[in-house]
Enzyme design. Sequence first.
Site, PDB file in Angstrom:
ATOM      1  N   LYS A 186       0.839  -1.198   0.000  1.00  0.00           N
ATOM      2  CA  LYS A 186       0.000   0.000   0.000  1.00  0.00           C
ATOM      3  C   LYS A 186       0.877   1.251   0.000  1.00  0.00           C
ATOM      4  CE  LYS A 186      -3.940   0.079   2.285  1.00  0.00           C
ATOM      5  NZ  LYS A 186      -4.945  -0.007   3.368  1.00  0.00           N
ATOM      6  N   VAL A 187       0.653   2.109  -0.976  1.00  0.00           N
ATOM      7  CA  VAL A 187       1.399   3.354  -1.137  1.00  0.00           C
ATOM      8  C   VAL A 187       0.403   4.498  -1.255  1.00  0.00           C
ATOM      9  CG1 VAL A 187       2.981   4.647  -2.622  1.00  0.00           C
ATOM     10  CG2 VAL A 187       3.324   2.187  -2.274  1.00  0.00           C
TER      11      VAL A 187
END
Length: 942
Positions: free
Chosen positions: A141-142
């Site tokens: 997750k970014v």
Amino acid sequence: MTNPLAQLPTLGQSVWLDFVSRPLLEKGDLQRLIAEDGIRGVTSNPSIFEKAIAHSTDYDADLASCVRAADRDVDALFEHLAIADIRMAADQLRPVYERTKGVDGYVSLEVSPYLAMDTEGTIAEARRLWRAVERPNLMIKVPGTEPGVPAIRTLIGDGINVNVTLLFSVAAYEAVAEAYLAGLEAASAAKRDIAGIASVASFFVSRIDAAVEREVAERLKTASATEAEALRALDGKVAIANAKRAYQRYQALIETPRWRKLAAKGARPQRLLWASTGTKSKSLPDTLYVDELIGPETVNTMPPATMDAMRDHGHAKVTLTQGLADAEAVLSSLARLHISLDAITEALVIDGVRRFADDADKLFAAVARRRAEVLDGKAPRQVIAPGPDGETFAAEMERWREEGLIRLLWRRDSALWTGGDEDHWLGWLDAIAAGEAALPALTAFGAEIAKEGFTDILLLGMGGSSLGAEVLATTLAPAGKGPRFHMLDSTDPAQIAALEAAITLKTTLFIVASKSGSTLEPELMRRYFFARANNAKQFVAITDPGSALEKIAKTDGYRAIFPGEKTIGGRYSVLSHFGLVPAAALGLDVAQLLVLAKQMYHACGASVPPSENPGVALGVFLGINARAGHDKVTIIASPGIKAIGAWLEQLLAESTGKHGLGLIPIANEPPVAPDAYSEDRVFAYLELQDHADAAQEALVAALEKAGRPVARLRVPSPHHIGQEFFRWEIATAVAGNVLGINPFDQPDVEASKVKTRALTEAFEKTGALPESEPLLRDGEIAVYADPLNARALSGAKTLAEALAAHFARAKAGDYAALLAYIARNPAHEAALEKLRKHILAAKKIATCVGFGPRFLHSTGQVYKGGPNSGIFLQITASDANDIAVPGQRASFGVVKAAQALGDLEVLGERKRRVLRIHLGGDLAHALAALEAALAGALALKS
């Protein structure tokens, strides 16, 4: 009965679970959800893990085992727990991943929220997590922040699956979609199989409506009836309309030639994932953000409560492509009402980054608490009673948390202080690791010294190069075992002679410690004892590479040379070679010292929030109290660790005493009744567990009960003294920020050195030091003062009258410092303690004692550069027997006299209230006469 949740995949929408926990994975609950509800993925975030870890005992055994096996920073401990969960979830979802040919079956793990605005940091952490989890169905997750977009492109190009989070606006989604395409193109150009790369773009929904609802509520206060009706019509509709517009962009994108070219190579579309789908408003249906956002090639990640509601009473039908005109009408109405969706989404990104960081703080605080319980039990090791400035303390602690200032410290960012050269002086953060790396050499050195049969170890050094080693030797060296430890940090001839008489010259190991290699006193001591011993193999040097001392040691053929670290200042050097080499020579367990010190290193780490970070909390406590005028840091230490007081004196005084500010350390002061302490005090109690002094304990308890500011630090054993070194080093650096000063320089120490150098150079030419007439003589005692201070003594005819006039200048908030250029020995310490008692009783101000020239490299900085609140009494004496220094005309006695004169001159130039008392004749009798005069003077004037 039909299960609407399980029907969603038949409509093209994948259902992912926005939750993870150890029981979910170990008890088969996730597998049941996969089988019964058609769940196809799992997402996690710090908030989810915080609830799982902090509010249950499910992770306690794993965490305890990890800490005991290999203690580490709290973020690494969390990672250990999280990666175990993520791997289990990935393995349980693996059949889904394979059945859908990589379309679904993913579990997401988030990069640190602290990196949301750091492109390179995000890339590095994502790559590291990808390697650590080692599962093809992992998504990293970014955040879709502006710095996150180039990171997404790079990671996709690396072949790493990415779940882009924190998307609120269509424009942000378009930037992310572009990054995905560019990343796929880069991967293809690098000959990667792009068919194996997956990504989702997580579009947050409910937070938009919640923000609009707040805006509407404010506008309704002044709206007309017509406008109010239009505002109320927006309820629960803007987020869905915004999401439908984003989906239209997605549909347009997958029709472009650019996408088709990638698709022909096997690329998968970056699906829109609807996140934050639990309703925030009780007035809205609990399945609203599922029912209204169903469409092909999308994902909806739901928390368990929303999933339960959907299963119970949701509606499974395609809605995402319906009512598009109505959706546009809602967005047009929003604009007409002058509510800016762009402003709302921009604010939500900022708020989202903050909330994720807040969640991470809560998570890491929970892990830190559990870690501390494993190591120390339930009772806290540090308890701070901030005193009357409790609100200020809480506000400053929150500032440190909210602004992530401890992370700036660990990043060695000078902006945390003055923006100067602070970043050049933070090598002490790495000292423990460097010490561990040096253990084989230190162990071999210790064995060599033991084999040689040395009876004595004499450390020659000043200030930070020697004080820490003295604490280690005094605290940890067992009596009667191994060589005897001695330290010389004086130019006083009597002290040198006494020390020489105490050692066996032929079997003494001399350790010359000087960072710069050019400090006056160690160089003179080295010359003297090198001539006396006449054996280079009895000498060891600890000094920075390239120093004059290193060159001398090489030329003369010293037994060993241990390098200092140029990025560590002397007062922060105790856990480097400057403390560890003497410890090894004494046969102390250096490995144990470092292992225990490392526990405090982890406790004060970059990811530990202030509430659980002992170094930050202590530093804030000291800093805010100093700002409020409680700047006299009264150190109360159990007898078994009493020696740390002198080390703390230097650390605090030299680090903070500048620009008219500073912490005034008060060590080894005779105790008084709790209500006799002045209001400018702050207390630090270092309590040795199971060996506390009953009188000290009662005093501290009374101070706490009276509401005084007290930091109570429990030290489990003397072997934990290394932890105190590191705790206080962090605390001092933190206090520097609170006070707005550079805690790593010492601008005023050099002033006295310059004066001394000029005086000794003049002596080399003339054979004499400058003489001045005393203001008065009283028997064999003479009183001296500069013109400014002399005016305050006008009319004094006797020593008692001079002392009375001098101390009559004391006022609330002041302190008295006795600066004695005489031998440091028990008899003189007892004599000076009597003087302190008289001042304490009569003036009720804090008192300090410094032996010269030792204190010049310690508290001398705060005396000259700190607040002008000191009443100084310099005490000098004639030397009954002087000692020559090889290679120069000036003897030790002359050098000591020059140091006293130089310091007196600088104190006068800084407009300090200072008086010099020169004791002639028999020193013991003169000290007794001084005590009698002071007692009479204070009784007369108090």
